[in-house]
Design a protein around this motif. Structure first.
Motif, mmCIF file in Angstrom:
data_model
loop_
_atom_site.group_PDB
_atom_site.id
_atom_site.type_symbol
_atom_site.label_atom_id
_atom_site.label_comp_id
_atom_site.label_asym_id
_atom_site.label_seq_id
_atom_site.Cartn_x
_atom_site.Cartn_y
_atom_site.Cartn_z
ATOM 1 N N ASP A 435 0.996 -1.193 -0.036
ATOM 2 C CA ASP A 435 -0.078 0.084 0.160
ATOM 3 C C ASP A 435 0.951 1.138 0.038
ATOM 4 O O ASP A 435 0.435 2.121 -1.063
ATOM 5 C CB ASP A 435 -0.725 -0.099 1.310
ATOM 6 N N ASP A 436 1.893 1.128 0.781
ATOM 7 C CA ASP A 436 2.637 2.707 0.991
ATOM 8 C C ASP A 436 3.266 2.614 -0.324
ATOM 9 O O ASP A 436 3.532 3.868 -1.026
ATOM 10 C CB ASP A 436 3.755 2.015 2.052
ATOM 11 N N VAL A 437 3.930 1.679 -1.070
ATOM 12 C CA VAL A 437 4.790 2.004 -2.234
ATOM 13 C C VAL A 437 3.862 2.297 -3.437
ATOM 14 O O VAL A 437 4.113 3.324 -3.972
ATOM 15 C CB VAL A 437 5.200 0.433 -2.749
ATOM 16 N N ASN A 438 2.664 1.837 -3.500
ATOM 17 C CA ASN A 438 1.474 2.387 -4.433
ATOM 18 C C ASN A 438 1.257 3.610 -4.209
ATOM 19 O O ASN A 438 1.265 4.394 -5.097
ATOM 20 C CB ASN A 438 0.225 1.383 -4.383
ATOM 21 N N THR A 439 1.181 4.172 -2.899
ATOM 22 C CA THR A 439 1.031 5.642 -2.739
ATOM 23 C C THR A 439 1.857 6.560 -3.340
ATOM 24 O O THR A 439 1.772 7.382 -3.759
ATOM 25 C CB THR A 439 0.779 5.849 -1.357
ATOM 26 N N LEU A 440 3.229 5.828 -2.927
ATOM 27 C CA LEU A 440 4.526 6.662 -3.554
ATOM 28 C C LEU A 440 4.392 6.894 -5.089
ATOM 29 O O LEU A 440 4.448 8.028 -5.312
ATOM 30 C CB LEU A 440 5.467 5.778 -2.964
ATOM 31 N N ILE A 441 4.340 5.581 -5.772
ATOM 32 C CA ILE A 441 4.351 5.620 -7.229
ATOM 33 C C ILE A 441 3.155 6.227 -8.023
ATOM 34 O O ILE A 441 3.351 6.458 -9.122
ATOM 35 C CB ILE A 441 4.868 4.416 -7.648
ATOM 36 N N SER A 442 2.083 6.434 -7.246
ATOM 37 C CA SER A 442 0.998 6.970 -8.093
ATOM 38 C C SER A 442 1.111 8.489 -7.710
ATOM 39 O O SER A 442 0.109 9.120 -7.977
ATOM 40 C CB SER A 442 -0.237 6.293 -7.465
ATOM 41 N N ARG A 443 1.985 9.154 -7.188
ATOM 42 C CA ARG A 443 1.581 10.661 -6.996
ATOM 43 C C ARG A 443 1.786 11.250 -8.263
ATOM 44 O O ARG A 443 2.488 11.073 -9.181
ATOM 45 C CB ARG A 443 3.131 11.080 -6.074
ATOM 46 N N TYR C 56 0.384 15.035 0.601
ATOM 47 C CA TYR C 56 1.219 13.781 0.479
ATOM 48 C C TYR C 56 2.030 13.400 1.791
ATOM 49 O O TYR C 56 1.646 12.466 2.561
ATOM 50 C CB TYR C 56 1.950 13.697 -0.530
ATOM 51 N N VAL C 57 2.665 14.586 2.021
ATOM 52 C CA VAL C 57 3.706 14.298 3.389
ATOM 53 C C VAL C 57 2.868 14.355 4.610
ATOM 54 O O VAL C 57 3.050 13.497 5.397
ATOM 55 C CB VAL C 57 4.488 15.572 3.337
ATOM 56 N N LEU C 58 1.762 15.088 4.736
ATOM 57 C CA LEU C 58 0.940 14.946 6.146
ATOM 58 C C LEU C 58 0.212 13.819 6.392
ATOM 59 O O LEU C 58 -0.313 13.507 7.357
ATOM 60 C CB LEU C 58 0.106 16.365 6.016
ATOM 61 N N ARG C 59 0.230 12.959 5.052
ATOM 62 C CA ARG C 59 -0.726 11.747 5.506
ATOM 63 C C ARG C 59 0.149 10.600 5.608
ATOM 64 O O ARG C 59 -0.095 9.367 5.912
ATOM 65 C CB ARG C 59 -1.394 11.405 3.964
ATOM 66 N N ASP C 60 1.548 10.784 5.723
ATOM 67 C CA ASP C 60 2.302 9.860 5.716
ATOM 68 C C ASP C 60 2.547 9.026 7.299
ATOM 69 O O ASP C 60 2.813 10.075 8.048
ATOM 70 C CB ASP C 60 3.775 10.539 5.328
ATOM 71 N N ILE C 265 8.539 20.454 4.228
ATOM 72 C CA ILE C 265 7.210 20.592 4.839
ATOM 73 C C ILE C 265 7.124 20.442 6.039
ATOM 74 O O ILE C 265 6.524 20.893 7.020
ATOM 75 C CB ILE C 265 6.430 19.632 3.757
ATOM 76 N N PRO C 266 7.710 19.120 6.700
ATOM 77 C CA PRO C 266 7.752 18.731 7.982
ATOM 78 C C PRO C 266 8.452 19.924 8.896
ATOM 79 O O PRO C 266 7.853 20.407 10.106
ATOM 80 C CB PRO C 266 8.396 17.619 8.302
ATOM 81 N N SER C 267 9.549 20.397 8.535
ATOM 82 C CA SER C 267 10.052 21.607 9.157
ATOM 83 C C SER C 267 9.429 23.003 9.077
ATOM 84 O O SER C 267 9.391 23.518 10.146
ATOM 85 C CB SER C 267 11.586 21.721 8.630
ATOM 86 N N ILE C 268 8.372 23.196 8.193
ATOM 87 C CA ILE C 268 7.621 24.080 8.346
ATOM 88 C C ILE C 268 6.567 24.071 9.504
ATOM 89 O O ILE C 268 6.476 24.882 10.266
ATOM 90 C CB ILE C 268 6.767 24.400 6.782
ATOM 91 N N ILE C 269 6.043 22.714 9.526
ATOM 92 C CA ILE C 269 5.187 22.641 10.525
ATOM 93 C C ILE C 269 6.085 22.682 12.107
ATOM 94 O O ILE C 269 5.318 23.546 12.899
ATOM 95 C CB ILE C 269 4.583 20.982 10.645
ATOM 96 N N LEU C 270 7.010 22.222 12.173
ATOM 97 C CA LEU C 270 8.047 22.347 13.160
ATOM 98 C C LEU C 270 8.263 23.854 13.360
ATOM 99 O O LEU C 270 8.232 24.494 14.715
ATOM 100 C CB LEU C 270 9.289 21.699 13.136
ATOM 101 N N PHE C 271 8.509 24.764 12.391
ATOM 102 C CA PHE C 271 8.808 26.024 12.607
ATOM 103 C C PHE C 271 7.541 26.753 13.378
ATOM 104 O O PHE C 271 7.762 27.635 14.030
ATOM 105 C CB PHE C 271 9.225 26.622 11.189
ATOM 106 N N ILE C 272 6.476 26.484 12.766
ATOM 107 C CA ILE C 272 5.142 27.067 13.247
ATOM 108 C C ILE C 272 5.257 26.772 14.713
ATOM 109 O O ILE C 272 4.810 27.701 15.620
ATOM 110 C CB ILE C 272 3.969 26.678 12.443
#
Lengths: 443, 279, 291
Positions: A435-443, C56-60, C265-272
């Motif tokens: 799932d994680d990899v699919n999320t990554l490559i589908s950006r 994307y990043v915030l959902r990680d 992006i994470p660092s912006i959050i940290l920054f705030i």
């Protein structure tokens, strides 16, 4: 006010002295203004070549391959009438340096790029497409092993050339195995491997702690995990981590699951040394092997050389593991042109590349297996490397070259760690990874 | 009375013992680095591990010293560290004086910005800075390295100095001004003297940071002759393996200058405020 | 005040302002701009993508994990560094001869180049050939090798130990210098008034040290939260990401995965987050300012 002026003056003086004496006169001019300049030495063009490695500390520490490489560079300078500046950058910092320099439109004209970073560099436009340059060139696609040429082929567009490669095989302690009643042929099935490993795992001094292990697994570092660990087993099981056009991850396919389960099975049987899941030192496993503490491990021919140089007091054997097929992973470096190199320089740089790929030169330049069929046949004549050469047609890069390779390899490593450390089951882990990899490559 | 002095003796001995034990525990890893640097390659990976090498082996040190650029790396480190600390302290002292002794608009915003710089991740800042030096054609110069390293540490030095300046009572300033001093004279003659321990502490800290710095030095240099010692250290970490013996030896060699520096200057710390207030 | 004095503070501040603006704020702003972009100029596909990268990043899920690790790491390490450093500083003020000998030794962990020290610790922590297990085993304290940095439940603790070891000399130096600036007369006067050691400590030492202590701790918290080198060298953020803090997450995103635009992006959050903390700090500081 006087004092302020005085202080400011001192600072200014300080700065100007620094600016004046700052620059070292032997720097490569290309790095300074981001463009290759025509050297004052009689109208010669300058081509800058970056490669990873360490410059020998002193003349007596120069290895054969280093000396030969220097000779080759000299020859290039003479034959092509150019100034060839090369810079050797230490491995630990190599990728970062290239990335930084190329993103600032400065740096080398030719550079070695590892196959795992090539995808990212192509995606960012750092390296030049060489399809046209190859058309009337002395090097052609057919000169290479097909599996290797795939590294530089991006949907028909070619970016550079694969320089070298390395296959891996099973290196084992013949004496230890026969003491436990095992004998390996040229090909070894997974079952045989498992049984031999289990039998070899022992507590020889009866202190309650196992001190001899069956299989030296390295799960700590993403590349070793990929190339010498799960990647090997996946290929031997004809598993594919991705579908053909790289749109979908297949970590949950039955073949992959089987391969992972095999590793997990060995882990549970206790045949891996302590800390195997987080071990990152390749030499450590080799050293343990030489001291008779590990019965077998997967290693490239450099590992074999390392072991044999230490002259162990047992006989060393090499075999090819298989489940559905024999197979090995291949990694390797590629030789690329930087995208920023302009027309004339690009052509000169390509001439340098062609020079490097002349079989004799290629052998001197690479100290693992050269990527062209011709050079490969000439290199490594010693019979100890036979199996490494034999498995080459069955070898590929476990993960198809793409821009997210490093990240995927890391995710794979992390998931393998979670599985081996008992945090998740094989199915759960692989599903999560998928799932994680699919999320990554589908950006 | 004798009970008191006996108690004092016991207390002293106990304190000594505790101090010594803590010292041993603290320096154990350091001692281990030194001892490892004296081990020959065979001894490195023994199981079970041994603390002391069987035979003292100085080959590792020779490997390091023979690095043809070793002296050059050393010289570069010294130059960069010295000038970067000087520049840094000059800028920071002036700024600290300003922040601790004057009221002006924007002071709090400035201080807030200073804190905020410490949150920015260094790694991501590197590429824009690199591009900037490339555009100025100053890549691979001492100036670029010195300026970058010293400016990056300004918040650190500033913070330390502001704190100490503030702890020096303002009565002293006022006394001097009444006597006819201008603010700068106050700074020069009084504050600098009184805050000497703080300034030295800052100098040491800044110097050490610069000496140990790797990322900036690695990124902004393109030729070996401009690289400092720490970057040279990294050449012992290879593609597949680490060359432990020489690495440890190099570590020892890079640390000795710092230790000497700290050793020489630590006496300065004992200067107190007492004398100044009296006089 | 005359004209000179009005300008003077700004003049004195100028080099610092320029330096910080150019070397910290300018790169940061560039990074922030890039966080809204994708592609590169070299590839010819640089384009504005709005908040896509953020989404994307915030959902990680790894981001959350690294935030937790960061908080854990920051607080534990800073507090212990402080306690050890301050404690030893108090110790060192005693006039015993041994203190002169021992003080330089205490500063040693700090003087060793960071990455080498942590690499050495990593080796010491190794399950099979590490010296720590070896010694514990020979002392009969353990039966089986402990996976200091290979066991996810232990890894964070091991990393914290190294963090404290490496960083406490900073607090030692700071507090020691601070202790030196306390006028001796205050202690003498207190003794005359009949105060014992503990009372002197609480009512003289601590208040006098307030400025130094706040400053050291604030800085300490911020630096520790941003610390990357040592953890990366010890465990690389593993095993199974149990020691991956935000700086490592950011570094990996930028340099291992080549996702530069996402990295900041994470660092912006940290920054705030830190900006708000900073605002609180300033409010408190202005209250306490005497000027």
């Amino acid at each position: 006010m006087k004092k302020v002026l005085l202080i400011v003056l001192v600072c200014v003086l300080l700065m100007s002295t620094l600016l004046a004496c700052g620059n070292d006169t032997t720097t490569t001019t290309t790095a300074q203004n981001g463009q290759t300049t025509t050297e004052a030495e009689g109208e010669k063009e300058t081509v800058t070549f970056w490669l990873p490695g360490t410059v020998p500390a002193s003349p007596d520490e120069e290895t054969e391959s280093y000396k030969n490489m220097m000779l080759m560079f000299d020859k290039i300078r003479d034959d092509l009438n150019i100034v060839l500046d090369f810079e050797m950058i230490t491995f630990a910092a190599y990728d970062d340096r290239c990335n930084t320099a190329l993103s600032a439109n400065t740096g080398p004209d030719i550079l070695m790029v590892n196959s795992v970073t090539l995808g990212a560099f192509v995606d960012k436009g750092f390296v030049m497409e060489t399809t046209d340059l190859m058309e009337n060139s002395s090097i052609q696609k057919d000169d290479f092993f097909p599996g290797l040429f795939k590294h530089v082929d991006f949907n028909g567009k070619v970016f550079g050339l694969p320089l070298d490669t390395g296959t891996r095989a099973l290196i084992y302690n013949k004496d230890m195995l026969s003491e436990n009643g095992f004998e390996f042929g040229k090909e070894v099935t997974w079952d045989e491997m498992y049984d031999a490993a289990v039998a070899s795992t022992q507590d020889t001094d009866n202190d309650g702690i196992t001190d001899v292990f069956g299989y030296g697994f390295l799960g700590g570092e993403s590349w070793m995990n990929l190339y010498e660990g799960i990647g090997m087993f996946a290929i031997q099981n004809q598993a594919q981590f991705f579908n053909d056009d790289l749109t979908e991850a297949q970590f949950t396919s039955p073949e992959v699951i089987e391969a992972v389960e095999f590793v997990a099975k060995m882990n549970e049987a206790g045949v891996f040394p302590q800390d195997a899941a987080t071990l990152t030192d390749g030499d450590f496993v080799s050293d343990m092997f030489v001291s008779g503490k590990i019965a077998m491990f997967t290693g490239g021919h450099w590992a074999l050389d390392y072991v044999l140089e230490k002259e162990p007091d047992f006989e060393v054997g090499v075999a090819l593991a298989k489940n559905k097929q024999i197979g090995s992973s291949t990694g390797g470096w590629c030789l690329n042109l930087a995208a920023k190199a302009e027309d004339e320089i690009a052509e000169l740089a390509w001439s340098v590349v062609e020079y490097v790929f002349v079989p004799e030169n290629l052998i001197l330049f690479t100290n693992i297996m050269p990527a062209t069929i011709e050079a490969n046949a000439l290199a490594m004549q010693d019979s100890r490397y036979d199996l490494y050469k034999e498995v080459l047609p069955f070898s590929t890069h476990p993960i198809t070259i793409n821009k997210d390779l490093p990240e995927i390899a890391k995710m794979l490593r992390d998931e393998m760690q979670s599985i081996l450390l008992g945090e998740v089951s094989v199915e759960e882990g692989m599903q999560r990874l998928n799932d994680d990899v699919n999320t990554l490559i589908s950006r | 009375m004798s009970q008191y002095s006996a108690l004092k003796k016991v207390s002293s001995s106990l304190k000594t013992l505790i101090a010594a034990t803590i010292a041993l525990v603290v320096i154990f890893p350091v001692a281990w680095i030194i001892l490892t640097s004296l081990k020959d390659p065979q001894m490195m990976f023994r199981i079970p591990a041994t603390i002391f090498p069987e035979n003292i082996y100085i080959g590792n040190y020779f490997s390091v010293m023979r690095m043809s650029k070793f002296l050059r790396y050393f010289l570069n480190s010294v130059i960069i560290t010295f000038f970067a600390s000087m520049l840094n302290l000059t800028i920071a002292t002036l700024a600290a004086f300003s922040c601790s002794r004057f009221k002006f608009k924007g002071k709090n915003i400035f201080l807030a910005c200073v804190i905020l710089t410490q949150i920015m991740p260094a790694a991501t800042m590197l590429i824009p800075i690199y591009k900037m030096w490339v555009d100025l054609s100053m890549i691979n110069t001492y100036s670029a390295l010195i300026i970058t390293q010293s400016v990056i540490l300004i918040p650190l030095a500033l913070w330390m100095l502001v704190g100490f300046f503030q702890s020096i009572p303002k009565e002293i300033d006022e006394a001097a001004i009444i006597d006819g001093c201008s603010p700068l004279m106050v700074l020069y003659y009084i504050l600098l003297r009184l805050a000497r321990p703080a300034i030295l502490a800052s100098a040491i800290y800044v110097s050490m940071n610069v000496w140990q710095e790797f990322m900036i030095s690695m990124t902004l240099t393109t030729s070996d002759s401009m690289r400092p010692l720490m970057v040279g250290l990294y050449s012992f970490i290879g593609e597949r393996t680490t060359n432990w013996g020489p690495l440890m030896a190099a570590a020892v060699l890079t640390t000795i200058p710092i230790i000497c520096f700290v050793g020489f200057t630590q006496n300065q710390f004992t200067h107190g405020l007492g004398g100044a207030v009296k006089g | 005040m005359d004209y000179r004095h009005k300008l003077l503070p700004y003049v004195l501040l100028l080099p610092a302002i320029i330096g910080i603006a150019v070397f910290s704020f300018y790169p940061f702003i560039i990074n922030v701009i890039n966080s809204f972009m994708a592609g590169t100029t070299q590839a010819g596909n640089l384009r504005f993508v709005g908040f896509d990268n953020y989404r994307y990043v915030l959902r990680d899920r790894i981001l959350i994990k690294s935030l937790v690790n960061t908080v854990n790491w920051t607080f534990t390490v800073t507090i212990f560094q402080f306690l050890v450093g301050f404690g030893l500083a108090l110790f060192c003020t005693s006039k015993l001869k041994i203190m002169k000998l021992v003080k330089p030794l205490y500063i040693l962990p700090w003087a060793i180049p960071g990455v080498v020290a942590t690499l050495a610790w990593r080796w010491m922590y190794n399950g099979d050939y590490g010296i720590i297990n070896s010694m514990l085993f020979q002392l009969g304290l353990i039966k089986a090798n402990i996976g200091w940095i290979s066991n996810p439940s232990l890894a964070m603790m091991s990393v914290i130990i190294v963090g404290v070891w490496k960083g406490f000399p900073f607090y030692l130096l700071m507090t020691f210098a601070g202790l030196q600036t306390i006028p001796g007369e205050l202690f003498e006067a207190a003794k005359i008034d009949g105060a014992n050691q503990r009372q002197s400590f609480w009512h003289i030492t601590l208040p006098q040290m307030k400025v130094v202590l706040t400053m050291a701790l604030t800085l300490g918290f911020i630096w520790t939260s941003n610390y990357y080198d040592g953890i990366y060298a010890l465990t690389g953020g593993g095993p199974a990401r149990s020691t991956e803090t935000l700086p490592i997450y950011i570094y990996n995103t930028a340099f291992s995965y080549y996702r530069m635009n996402d990295a900041v992006i994470p660092s912006i959050i940290l920054f705030i987050f830190a900006a708000s903390l900073g605002a609180v700090y300033l409010k408190l500081k202005t209250k306490g300012d005497e000027l």
